[in-house]
Design an enzyme around this catalytic site. Structure first.
Site, short mmCIF file in Angstrom:
data_model
loop_
_atom_site.label_atom_id
_atom_site.label_comp_id
_atom_site.label_asym_id
_atom_site.label_seq_id
_atom_site.Cartn_x
_atom_site.Cartn_y
_atom_site.Cartn_z
N HIS A 1 -29.11 -10.71 -36.55
CA HIS A 1 -28.56 -10.75 -35.21
C HIS A 1 -27.35 -9.85 -35.09
O HIS A 1 -26.70 -9.50 -36.09
CB HIS A 1 -28.18 -12.18 -34.82
CG HIS A 1 -27.14 -12.80 -35.70
ND1 HIS A 1 -27.43 -13.33 -36.94
CD2 HIS A 1 -25.80 -12.96 -35.54
CE1 HIS A 1 -26.33 -13.81 -37.48
NE2 HIS A 1 -25.32 -13.59 -36.66
N ARG B 1 -23.74 -7.91 -44.01
CA ARG B 1 -23.98 -6.86 -43.01
C ARG B 1 -25.10 -5.92 -43.47
O ARG B 1 -25.10 -5.44 -44.59
CB ARG B 1 -22.70 -6.04 -42.79
CG ARG B 1 -21.53 -6.82 -42.26
CD ARG B 1 -20.40 -5.88 -41.84
NE ARG B 1 -19.15 -6.62 -41.71
CZ ARG B 1 -18.20 -6.64 -42.62
NH1 ARG B 1 -18.34 -5.95 -43.73
NH2 ARG B 1 -17.10 -7.35 -42.43
N GLU C 1 -25.89 -21.30 -35.73
CA GLU C 1 -24.95 -21.11 -34.65
C GLU C 1 -25.66 -21.00 -33.31
O GLU C 1 -26.86 -20.72 -33.24
CB GLU C 1 -24.07 -19.87 -34.89
CG GLU C 1 -24.85 -18.59 -35.13
CD GLU C 1 -23.95 -17.46 -35.63
OE1 GLU C 1 -22.82 -17.73 -36.09
OE2 GLU C 1 -24.39 -16.30 -35.55
N HIS D 1 -26.74 -14.54 -42.08
CA HIS D 1 -26.07 -15.61 -42.83
C HIS D 1 -27.06 -16.23 -43.81
O HIS D 1 -28.28 -16.14 -43.60
CB HIS D 1 -25.53 -16.67 -41.87
CG HIS D 1 -24.66 -16.11 -40.78
ND1 HIS D 1 -23.54 -15.36 -41.05
CD2 HIS D 1 -24.76 -16.18 -39.43
CE1 HIS D 1 -22.99 -14.99 -39.90
NE2 HIS D 1 -23.71 -15.47 -38.92
#
Length: 335
Positions: free
Chosen positions: A179, A199, A121, A104
């Site tokens: 991640h 991605r 997150e 991100h």
């Protein structure tokens, strides 16, 4: 009644995913669409095209965005909006296959205003198959050029750190860390309200038409952070005690905190007001009572408790546990 803040439950928004399954049905009693692989259940969200709707009670059918506009600080307390919207996104994820290796947008150092796309997150592990692992961060010595060279190939996995996990573990993922959630794991995820993902690798997965999903290699590499220490990912736990519950702090970051709470059983206890809270019920069941209304919750429910919900009490059965999410500091709203 619309002007009196009260605890609320919302209808889940289910997301079909190629890596999803059916375990949210068994573990969290979610009523999933028949015959579909569901990877995510969005429980609390206010984003364009994805808007939480109150499940039941006198406010049934009202949207979260509508309540934010109507209640203002009586809902949010000292928490500010993010780009004019509710400042958290809470979801459950069921990974029957590995999720994509992703990044991100990384924060700009020293920035004080909210930055579009940034998504810090936390993952709380609700279930993990034996030997299940997830991928967070890169191995020692890995550089951005290494990642660029292998992006889109199975060799990407060899550059990532693998973490064995079990139920009750919690990991913090600051925006910018590489991640991937691993197969056999179900998590509760707390995050900033953003859905921007780049991605690097998708495990050579293809859709029903035989086409791979898009990769975003250059955007991902431009946002990768290699400076995240282990003690930030898995943070030391601090014990918490109050007249309401006992527990511990799992995560604290610039945007939110994540605590575990276990209630004193079978007692009617006053619910603190003045600060917005989000409860993710992870076990047992309980009730919130106030102003002539009641709200029952059980494992798998996500309860929004407005800052201005005064005069409410909570009672819970023995063994009831939950995660409590609070905002740690106001995020400046983008003009």
């Amino acid at each position: 009644m619309l002007n009196e803040p009260m605890p609320l439950l919302f209808e889940p928004i289910f997301k079909r995913k190629p890596w999803g399954g059916r375990r949210l049905e068994k573990l969290l009693q979610k009523r999933l669409p028949a015959g579909e692989a569901i990877g995510e259940s969005w429980e609390l969200v206010s984003l364009p095209g994805n808007e939480s709707v109150v499940r039941s009670g006198p406010l049934a059918g009202r949207t979260l965005h509508e309540l934010v506009r109507r209640w203002g600080t009586d809902l949010l307390g000292d928490a500010a909006l993010v780009d004019g919207r509710f400042p958290l996104l809470v979801k459950f994820l069921d990974a029957c296959q590995n999720l994509s290796v992703q990044v991100h947008p990384k924060p700009v150092p020293g920035a004080t205003a909210w930055q579009p796309g940034v998504k810090h997150e936390a993952w709380y592990i609700l279930h993990a198959d034996p030997d299940a692992a997830l991928f967070v961060g890169t191995r020692t010595g890995v550089t951005l050029e290494h990642l660029r060279t292998v992006a889109g190939t199975p060799a990407t996995r060899n550059l990532l750190r693998s973490w064995r996990v079990s139920a009750g573990d919690c990991l913090y993922l600051p925006s910018g860390i590489v991640h991937a959630l691993g197969a056999g794991i179900v998590v509760a995820e707390v995050q900033d309200p953003s859905d921007v993902t780049y991605r690097l690798y998708d495990w050579d997965r293809v859709d029903a038409d035989g086409r791979p999903r898009d990769l975003h290699v250059e955007q991902a590499i431009a946002n990768v952070r290699l400076d995240i220490p282990d003690q930030l990912i898995i943070q030391p736990r601090t014990q918490l005690h109050s007249s309401l519950a006992t527990g511990c702090r799992l995560v604290t970051c610039e945007r939110f905190t994540v605590d575990t709470l276990s209630f004193v059983p079978d007692r009617k206890l006053p619910l603190p007001a003045g600060k917005m809270r989000v409860w993710i019920a992870t076990g047992g069941y309980g009730s919130l009572l106030g102003r002539g209304f009641g709200l029952d919750f059980r494992a798998g429910d996500v309860v929004l408790i407005p800052a201005g919900a005064e005069g409410w009490h909570v009672s819970a059965a023995a063994g009831t546990s939950l995660l409590e999410i609070t905002l740690t500091q106001p995020a400046r709203q983008r003009e």
